[in-house]
Design a protein around this motif. Structure first.
Motif, PDB file in Angstrom:
ATOM      1  N   LEU A  62      14.819   1.169   9.087  1.00 17.36           N
ATOM      2  CA  LEU A  62      14.145   0.760   7.891  1.00 17.36           C
ATOM      3  C   LEU A  62      13.148   1.850   7.387  1.00 17.36           C
ATOM      4  CD1 LEU A  62      13.241  -2.955   8.459  1.00 17.36           C
ATOM      5  CD2 LEU A  62      15.293  -2.136   7.201  1.00 17.36           C
ATOM      6  N   LEU A  63      12.660   2.616   8.184  1.00 18.24           N
ATOM      7  CA  LEU A  63      11.781   3.861   8.011  1.00 18.24           C
ATOM      8  C   LEU A  63      12.341   5.084   7.417  1.00 18.24           C
ATOM      9  CD1 LEU A  63       8.880   3.082  10.554  1.00 18.24           C
ATOM     10  CD2 LEU A  63       9.187   2.063   8.347  1.00 18.24           C
ATOM     11  N   ASP A  64      13.683   5.103   7.774  1.00 17.68           N
ATOM     12  CA  ASP A  64      14.558   6.448   7.495  1.00 17.68           C
ATOM     13  C   ASP A  64      14.470   7.029   6.074  1.00 17.68           C
ATOM     14  OD1 ASP A  64      14.939   6.929   9.925  1.00 17.68           O
ATOM     15  OD2 ASP A  64      16.979   5.898  10.145  1.00 17.68           O
ATOM     16  N   PRO A  65      14.477   5.973   5.053  1.00 17.74           N
ATOM     17  CA  PRO A  65      14.765   6.420   3.594  1.00 17.74           C
ATOM     18  C   PRO A  65      13.217   6.520   3.018  1.00 17.74           C
ATOM     19  CG  PRO A  65      15.268   4.105   3.548  1.00 17.74           C
ATOM     20  CD  PRO A  65      15.057   4.637   5.079  1.00 17.74           C
ATOM     21  N   LEU A  66      12.389   6.437   3.704  1.00 20.37           N
ATOM     22  CA  LEU A  66      10.989   6.263   3.003  1.00 20.37           C
ATOM     23  C   LEU A  66      10.174   7.686   3.059  1.00 20.37           C
ATOM     24  CD1 LEU A  66       9.777   2.769   4.370  1.00 20.37           C
ATOM     25  CD2 LEU A  66      10.661   3.216   2.247  1.00 20.37           C
ATOM     26  N   MET A 108       4.252   3.420  11.664  1.00 24.32           N
ATOM     27  CA  MET A 108       3.808   3.923  10.289  1.00 24.32           C
ATOM     28  C   MET A 108       2.377   3.452  10.010  1.00 24.32           C
ATOM     29  SD  MET A 108       5.955   1.871   7.783  1.00 24.32           S
ATOM     30  CE  MET A 108       5.347   2.588   6.187  1.00 24.32           C
ATOM     31  N   VAL A 109       1.819   4.086   8.929  1.00 19.16           N
ATOM     32  CA  VAL A 109       0.586   3.952   8.667  1.00 19.16           C
ATOM     33  C   VAL A 109       0.490   3.498   6.865  1.00 19.16           C
ATOM     34  CG1 VAL A 109      -1.990   4.604   8.470  1.00 19.16           C
ATOM     35  CG2 VAL A 109      -0.625   5.085  10.416  1.00 19.16           C
ATOM     36  N   GLY A 143       0.819  -1.364  -0.076  1.00 16.14           N
ATOM     37  CA  GLY A 143      -0.085  -0.035  -0.076  1.00 16.14           C
ATOM     38  C   GLY A 143       0.947   1.366   0.020  1.00 16.14           C
ATOM     39  N   LYS A 144       0.234   2.425   0.096  1.00 16.69           N
ATOM     40  CA  LYS A 144       0.766   3.644   0.125  1.00 16.69           C
ATOM     41  C   LYS A 144       1.092   4.194   1.619  1.00 16.69           C
ATOM     42  CE  LYS A 144      -0.131   5.252  -4.178  1.00 16.69           C
ATOM     43  NZ  LYS A 144      -0.669   6.291  -5.182  1.00 16.69           N
ATOM     44  N   ILE A 145       2.171   4.863   1.888  1.00 19.43           N
ATOM     45  CA  ILE A 145       2.400   5.345   3.107  1.00 19.43           C
ATOM     46  C   ILE A 145       1.752   6.525   3.461  1.00 19.43           C
ATOM     47  CG2 ILE A 145       4.081   6.164   4.473  1.00 19.43           C
ATOM     48  CD1 ILE A 145       6.333   4.576   3.146  1.00 19.43           C
ATOM     49  N   LYS A 146       1.106   6.357   4.478  1.00 20.61           N
ATOM     50  CA  LYS A 146       0.199   7.464   4.856  1.00 20.61           C
ATOM     51  C   LYS A 146       0.947   8.549   6.014  1.00 20.61           C
ATOM     52  CE  LYS A 146      -4.420   8.818   6.432  1.00 20.61           C
ATOM     53  NZ  LYS A 146      -5.771   8.463   6.689  1.00 20.61           N
ATOM     54  N   LEU A 147       1.587   7.833   6.753  1.00 21.22           N
ATOM     55  CA  LEU A 147       2.000   8.463   7.769  1.00 21.22           C
ATOM     56  C   LEU A 147       3.324   7.861   8.515  1.00 21.22           C
ATOM     57  CD1 LEU A 147       1.744  10.557  10.412  1.00 21.22           C
ATOM     58  CD2 LEU A 147       0.341   9.106  11.301  1.00 21.22           C
ATOM     59  N   ILE A 148       4.365   8.635   8.893  1.00 21.81           N
ATOM     60  CA  ILE A 148       5.398   7.887   9.617  1.00 21.81           C
ATOM     61  C   ILE A 148       5.715   8.642  10.745  1.00 21.81           C
ATOM     62  CG2 ILE A 148       7.884   7.181   9.418  1.00 21.81           C
ATOM     63  CD1 ILE A 148       7.716   7.226   6.495  1.00 21.81           C
ATOM     64  N   GLN A 149       5.529   7.951  11.833  1.00 13.69           N
ATOM     65  CA  GLN A 149       5.603   8.561  13.448  1.00 13.69           C
ATOM     66  C   GLN A 149       7.197   8.817  13.791  1.00 13.69           C
ATOM     67  OE1 GLN A 149       3.387   9.936  14.773  1.00 13.69           O
ATOM     68  NE2 GLN A 149       1.519   8.764  14.311  1.00 13.69           N
ATOM     69  N   LYS A 180      10.681  -6.176   7.720  1.00 14.29           N
ATOM     70  CA  LYS A 180      11.237  -6.160   6.367  1.00 14.29           C
ATOM     71  C   LYS A 180      10.229  -4.903   5.523  1.00 14.29           C
ATOM     72  CE  LYS A 180      12.457  -8.539   2.159  1.00 14.29           C
ATOM     73  NZ  LYS A 180      12.092 -10.021   1.313  1.00 14.29           N
ATOM     74  N   ILE A 181      10.742  -4.029   4.572  1.00 17.52           N
ATOM     75  CA  ILE A 181      10.198  -3.198   3.822  1.00 17.52           C
ATOM     76  C   ILE A 181      10.765  -2.862   2.703  1.00 17.52           C
ATOM     77  CG2 ILE A 181      10.960  -0.810   5.042  1.00 17.52           C
ATOM     78  CD1 ILE A 181       8.056   0.060   4.767  1.00 17.52           C
ATOM     79  N   GLU A 182      10.166  -3.011   1.291  1.00 17.61           N
ATOM     80  CA  GLU A 182      10.401  -2.880   0.209  1.00 17.61           C
ATOM     81  C   GLU A 182       9.734  -1.676  -0.636  1.00 17.61           C
ATOM     82  OE1 GLU A 182      12.509  -6.574  -1.216  1.00 17.61           O
ATOM     83  OE2 GLU A 182      10.265  -6.922  -1.025  1.00 17.61           O
ATOM     84  N   ALA A 183      10.351  -0.643  -1.193  1.00 18.63           N
ATOM     85  CA  ALA A 183       9.525   0.103  -2.246  1.00 18.63           C
ATOM     86  C   ALA A 183       9.229  -0.749  -3.399  1.00 18.63           C
ATOM     87  CB  ALA A 183      10.710   1.418  -2.565  1.00 18.63           C
TER      88      ALA A 183
END
Length: 116
Positions: free
Chosen positions: A51-55, A27-28, A7-13, A84-87
């Motif tokens: 893992l969330l830093d470059p997003l 993240m949402v 899905g699409k990132i809506k929010l990163i806390q 794990k997270i992949e663009a």
């Protein structure tokens, strides 16, 4: 058991650090499956928060996560813990359709005159 969503990132806390030394970052991700979009909250803990830093917000991603559950004072709670997270790139989005059709070709001599 690992689960996956796209899905699409809506929010990163921002990162939260607790007195015990435990750190987490939430993240949402908005998933467009089904009748209505769903906003799914996922948390990344300890060394996985980086893992969330470059997003960026609005970016399409695939997140691999585990479901964790616990009981507290007779109530039950669940957490989706990402690891794990992949663009998702535009070439990856079209690849599954191409793979499906190339692996499942239609029969060349399809006959409409089936006797039953």
């Amino acid at each position: 058991m690992a689960y996956e969503l796209t899905g699409k990132i809506k929010l990163i806390q921002e990162t939260q650090t607790f007195n015990s030394g435990f750190t987490k970052r939430e993240m949402v991700v908005t998933v467009e499956e089904g009748k209505y979009p769903q906003d799914i909250n996922l948390e990344f803990v300890q060394d996985r928060i980086s893992l969330l830093d470059p997003l960026q917000i609005g970016q399409e991603v695939t997140v691999t996560f585990d479901i964790r559950g616990r009981e507290y004072n007779g109530r039950y709670f669940n957490n989706l813990v990402g690891w794990k997270i992949e663009a998702v790139s535009s070439s990856q989005e079209s690849a599954p359709d191409q793979a499906y059709y190339s692996e499942n070709p239609q029969p060349a001599d399809f006959d409409d005159d089936i006797p039953f």
